[in-house]
Write an enzyme that holds these catalytic residues in place. Structure first.
Site, PDB file in Angstrom:
ATOM      1  N   GLY A  51       0.836  -1.201   0.000  1.00 16.76           N
ATOM      2  CA  GLY A  51       0.000   0.000   0.000  1.00 16.76           C
ATOM      3  C   GLY A  51       0.864   1.243   0.000  1.00 16.76           C
ATOM      4  O   GLY A  51       2.071   1.178   0.293  1.00 16.76           O
ATOM      5  N   LYS A  58      -0.004   0.617   6.980  1.00 15.76           N
ATOM      6  CA  LYS A  58       0.478  -0.771   6.958  1.00 15.76           C
ATOM      7  C   LYS A  58       0.932  -1.239   8.341  1.00 15.76           C
ATOM      8  O   LYS A  58       0.603  -2.344   8.768  1.00 15.76           O
ATOM      9  CB  LYS A  58       1.626  -0.932   5.949  1.00 15.76           C
ATOM     10  CG  LYS A  58       1.194  -0.732   4.507  1.00 15.76           C
ATOM     11  CD  LYS A  58       2.347  -0.837   3.541  1.00 15.76           C
ATOM     12  CE  LYS A  58       3.371   0.261   3.700  1.00 15.76           C
ATOM     13  NZ  LYS A  58       2.863   1.623   3.447  1.00 15.76           N
ATOM     14  N   SER A  59       1.692  -0.377   9.033  1.00 18.68           N
ATOM     15  CA  SER A  59       2.210  -0.801  10.349  1.00 18.68           C
ATOM     16  C   SER A  59       1.067  -1.012  11.335  1.00 18.68           C
ATOM     17  O   SER A  59       1.073  -1.988  12.094  1.00 18.68           O
ATOM     18  CB  SER A  59       3.154   0.245  10.931  1.00 18.68           C
ATOM     19  OG  SER A  59       4.000   0.724   9.950  1.00 18.68           O
ATOM     20  N   GLU A  97       8.799  -3.392   8.605  1.00 16.03           N
ATOM     21  CA  GLU A  97       9.682  -2.844   7.573  1.00 16.03           C
ATOM     22  C   GLU A  97      10.856  -2.154   8.261  1.00 16.03           C
ATOM     23  O   GLU A  97      10.656  -1.417   9.225  1.00 16.03           O
ATOM     24  CB  GLU A  97       8.906  -1.827   6.731  1.00 16.03           C
ATOM     25  CG  GLU A  97       9.670  -1.354   5.517  1.00 16.03           C
ATOM     26  CD  GLU A  97       8.800  -0.470   4.633  1.00 16.03           C
ATOM     27  OE1 GLU A  97       8.744  -0.735   3.440  1.00 16.03           O
ATOM     28  OE2 GLU A  97       8.185   0.479   5.146  1.00 16.03           O
ATOM     29  N   GLN A 105      17.697   1.834  -3.175  1.00 11.41           N
ATOM     30  CA  GLN A 105      17.007   0.591  -3.575  1.00 11.41           C
ATOM     31  C   GLN A 105      17.867  -0.656  -3.335  1.00 11.41           C
ATOM     32  O   GLN A 105      17.325  -1.715  -3.045  1.00 11.41           O
ATOM     33  CB  GLN A 105      16.568   0.657  -5.044  1.00 11.41           C
ATOM     34  CG  GLN A 105      15.510   1.705  -5.337  1.00 11.41           C
ATOM     35  CD  GLN A 105      14.267   1.723  -4.453  1.00 11.41           C
ATOM     36  OE1 GLN A 105      13.742   2.772  -4.155  1.00 11.41           O
ATOM     37  NE2 GLN A 105      13.796   0.569  -3.999  1.00 11.41           N
ATOM     38  N   ARG A 117       5.503  -4.694   3.081  1.00 13.23           N
ATOM     39  CA  ARG A 117       6.114  -4.641   1.750  1.00 13.23           C
ATOM     40  C   ARG A 117       7.016  -5.846   1.492  1.00 13.23           C
ATOM     41  O   ARG A 117       7.257  -6.655   2.383  1.00 13.23           O
ATOM     42  CB  ARG A 117       6.923  -3.371   1.534  1.00 13.23           C
ATOM     43  CG  ARG A 117       6.106  -2.101   1.610  1.00 13.23           C
ATOM     44  CD  ARG A 117       6.889  -0.999   0.916  1.00 13.23           C
ATOM     45  NE  ARG A 117       6.376   0.303   1.247  1.00 13.23           N
ATOM     46  CZ  ARG A 117       5.327   0.853   0.655  1.00 13.23           C
ATOM     47  NH1 ARG A 117       4.706   0.199  -0.306  1.00 13.23           N
ATOM     48  NH2 ARG A 117       4.924   2.054   1.011  1.00 13.23           N
ATOM     49  N   LEU A 176       0.045  11.107   6.257  1.00 12.82           N
ATOM     50  CA  LEU A 176       1.495  11.382   6.259  1.00 12.82           C
ATOM     51  C   LEU A 176       1.781  12.704   6.997  1.00 12.82           C
ATOM     52  O   LEU A 176       2.700  12.779   7.810  1.00 12.82           O
ATOM     53  CB  LEU A 176       1.962  11.458   4.800  1.00 12.82           C
ATOM     54  CG  LEU A 176       3.440  11.619   4.501  1.00 12.82           C
ATOM     55  CD1 LEU A 176       3.789  10.825   3.248  1.00 12.82           C
ATOM     56  CD2 LEU A 176       3.832  13.048   4.288  1.00 12.82           C
ATOM     57  N   GLU A 212      10.058  13.068   5.500  1.00 20.51           N
ATOM     58  CA  GLU A 212       9.006  13.079   4.477  1.00 20.51           C
ATOM     59  C   GLU A 212       8.389  14.457   4.249  1.00 20.51           C
ATOM     60  O   GLU A 212       7.414  14.581   3.502  1.00 20.51           O
ATOM     61  CB  GLU A 212       7.902  12.080   4.878  1.00 20.51           C
ATOM     62  CG  GLU A 212       8.410  10.659   4.946  1.00 20.51           C
ATOM     63  CD  GLU A 212       7.415   9.662   5.506  1.00 20.51           C
ATOM     64  OE1 GLU A 212       7.636   8.456   5.336  1.00 20.51           O
ATOM     65  OE2 GLU A 212       6.425  10.090   6.134  1.00 20.51           O
TER      66      GLU A 212
HETATM   67  P1  DGT Z   1       2.513   2.891   6.880  1.00 18.76           P
HETATM   68  O1  DGT Z   1       2.662   1.943   8.020  1.00 18.76           O
HETATM   69  O2  DGT Z   1       1.537   2.425   5.851  1.00 18.76           O
HETATM   70  O3  DGT Z   1       2.273   4.282   7.346  1.00 18.76           O
HETATM   71  O4  DGT Z   1       3.861   2.818   6.123  1.00 18.76           O
HETATM   72  P2  DGT Z   1       5.153   3.690   6.272  1.00 18.76           P
HETATM   73  O5  DGT Z   1       4.956   4.988   5.552  1.00 18.76           O
HETATM   74  O6  DGT Z   1       5.648   3.725   7.684  1.00 18.76           O
HETATM   75  O7  DGT Z   1       6.120   2.825   5.481  1.00 18.76           O
HETATM   76  P3  DGT Z   1       6.441   2.933   3.977  1.00 18.76           P
HETATM   77  O8  DGT Z   1       6.643   1.556   3.493  1.00 18.76           O
HETATM   78  O9  DGT Z   1       5.421   3.652   3.221  1.00 18.76           O
HETATM   79  O10 DGT Z   1       7.880   3.567   3.931  1.00 18.76           O
HETATM   80  C1  DGT Z   1       8.518   4.354   4.895  1.00 18.76           C
HETATM   81  C2  DGT Z   1       9.250   5.454   4.158  1.00 18.76           C
HETATM   82  O11 DGT Z   1      10.213   4.925   3.277  1.00 18.76           O
HETATM   83  C3  DGT Z   1       8.347   6.317   3.293  1.00 18.76           C
HETATM   84  O12 DGT Z   1       8.825   7.626   3.306  1.00 18.76           O
HETATM   85  C4  DGT Z   1       8.499   5.722   1.924  1.00 18.76           C
HETATM   86  C5  DGT Z   1       9.908   5.241   1.924  1.00 18.76           C
HETATM   87  N1  DGT Z   1      10.139   4.022   1.144  1.00 18.76           N
HETATM   88  C6  DGT Z   1       9.788   2.778   1.521  1.00 18.76           C
HETATM   89  N2  DGT Z   1      10.235   1.885   0.645  1.00 18.76           N
HETATM   90  C7  DGT Z   1      10.876   2.572  -0.317  1.00 18.76           C
HETATM   91  C8  DGT Z   1      11.569   2.195  -1.485  1.00 18.76           C
HETATM   92  O13 DGT Z   1      11.709   1.021  -1.831  1.00 18.76           O
HETATM   93  N3  DGT Z   1      12.088   3.210  -2.227  1.00 18.76           N
HETATM   94  C9  DGT Z   1      11.956   4.515  -1.893  1.00 18.76           C
HETATM   95  N4  DGT Z   1      12.497   5.422  -2.685  1.00 18.76           N
HETATM   96  N5  DGT Z   1      11.321   4.907  -0.787  1.00 18.76           N
HETATM   97  C10 DGT Z   1      10.804   3.941  -0.005  1.00 18.76           C
END
Ligand code: DGT
Length: 259
Positions: A27, A33-34, A52, A94, A126, A187, A195
């Site tokens: 997502g 997700k968390s 993650e 990456q 993820r 966010l 972010e």
């Molecule tokens: P949640 O629990 O749905 O709120 O998820 P988040 O935002 O804690 O976790 P996520 O997977 O969206 O990623 C955490 C941060 O890392 C977010 O700023 C996006 C970034 N991110 C995650 N995976 C990747 C990746 O493979 N490439 C890039 N460029 N950024 C990534």
């Protein structure tokens, strides 16, 4: 340990490992997700959530350096570097994110699940697949990863996934689906420092990547098994964090899907 004890431990562990179900939650950024993963963890004794590794990306080498005012500051925040200068750091990011995701997929089952009577389920936030087909692909399309880097990434990614094969095979994917606007709002609410510069446009692009991969099935994937994976789509537009009824509905859908 005597060798027979070790043998019994190893064989029970191997047996359990063979029958693990692996599920990834996918997502957009900040969709929840968390929160959802924690919900799954608390709902089922046989479920183990492996978070993650964001904190690893925020502190790559664990070293510290001294600032002018004498305070200790952690160095190598790769997440911040990637957002600050994506052209310079996306490929590096990456490689690191994919390696850390691969490690989570290979993580042995938690000890408490070795004796469980049901089939243990490992849940990842993820996967190595969203690393490639959501983020790396998006960065390539944005021009933040050049064509040589993209070719190199795809080459080692395919090699690693093929080599580890059944040890990282997913049973299915849970897609938490919400509009980019909703994710943008969540966010903003959580206020993660790295972010701050994220624009709605970026979340819209990532949203389309999820839709193409998991709903429209128009993303060209390299792995045959991936194209056939069952996908459970859950409506994450509703605020599920504090609503017990919504949580129950979501959990029932998950249990039905994987039973
Ligand atoms: P949640 O629990 O749905 O709120 O998820 P988040 O935002 O804690 O976790 P996520 O997977 O969206 O990623 C955490 C941060 O890392 C977010 O700023 C996006 C970034 N991110 C995650 N995976 C990747 C990746 O493979 N490439 C890039 N460029 N950024 C990534």
């Amino acid at each position: 340990f005597s060798s027979s004890v070790l043998y019994r431990f190893a064989s029970s562990h191997m047996n359990r490992s063979n029958e693990i179900k692996r599920v990834s939650i996918e997502g957009n950024i900040a969709v929840g997700k968390s929160t959802f993963a924690k919900l799954l963890q608390s709902a089922g004794q046989d479920w183990e959530v492996i978070a993650e590794p964001v904190s690893k990306w925020q502190n790559v080498d664990q070293t510290t350096r001294q600032t002018a005012d004498g305070a200790q500051q952690s160095s190598s925040n790769l997440l911040e570097m990637m957002y600050h200068d994506p052209k310079r750091w996306s490929y590096t990011f990456q490689t690191f994110s994919c390696m850390s995701r691969m490690r989570t997929h290979l993580q042995p089952l938690a000890a408490r699940l070795l004796q469980s009577t049901g089939t243990p389920v490992q849940v990842y936030e993820r996967s190595v697949y969203s690393d490639r087909y959501i983020f790396a692909l998006n960065m390539f399309e944005l021009g933040c990863i050049n064509s040589t880097e993209w070719a190199v990434y795809q080459d080692w990614h395919s090699f690693l996934v093929e080599q580890f094969g059944h040890r990282i095979q997913l049973e299915g994917i849970i897609y938490l689906r919400a509009s980019p606007q909703t994710c943008m709002e969540r966010l903003g609410r959580r206020g993660r420092m790295e972010e701050e510069g994220i624009q709605l446009d970026y979340l819209e692009k990532l949203h389309m990547k999820h839709e193409d991969w998991l709903i429209n099935k128009s993303t060209k994937v390299h792995f045959e098994h991936l194209a056939k994976l069952p996908v459970l789509v859950l409506d994450a537009e509703v605020e599920f964090e504090k609503d017990a009824k919504v949580q129950d509905d979501l959990l029932t859908k998950v249990k039905d899907f994987f039973s």
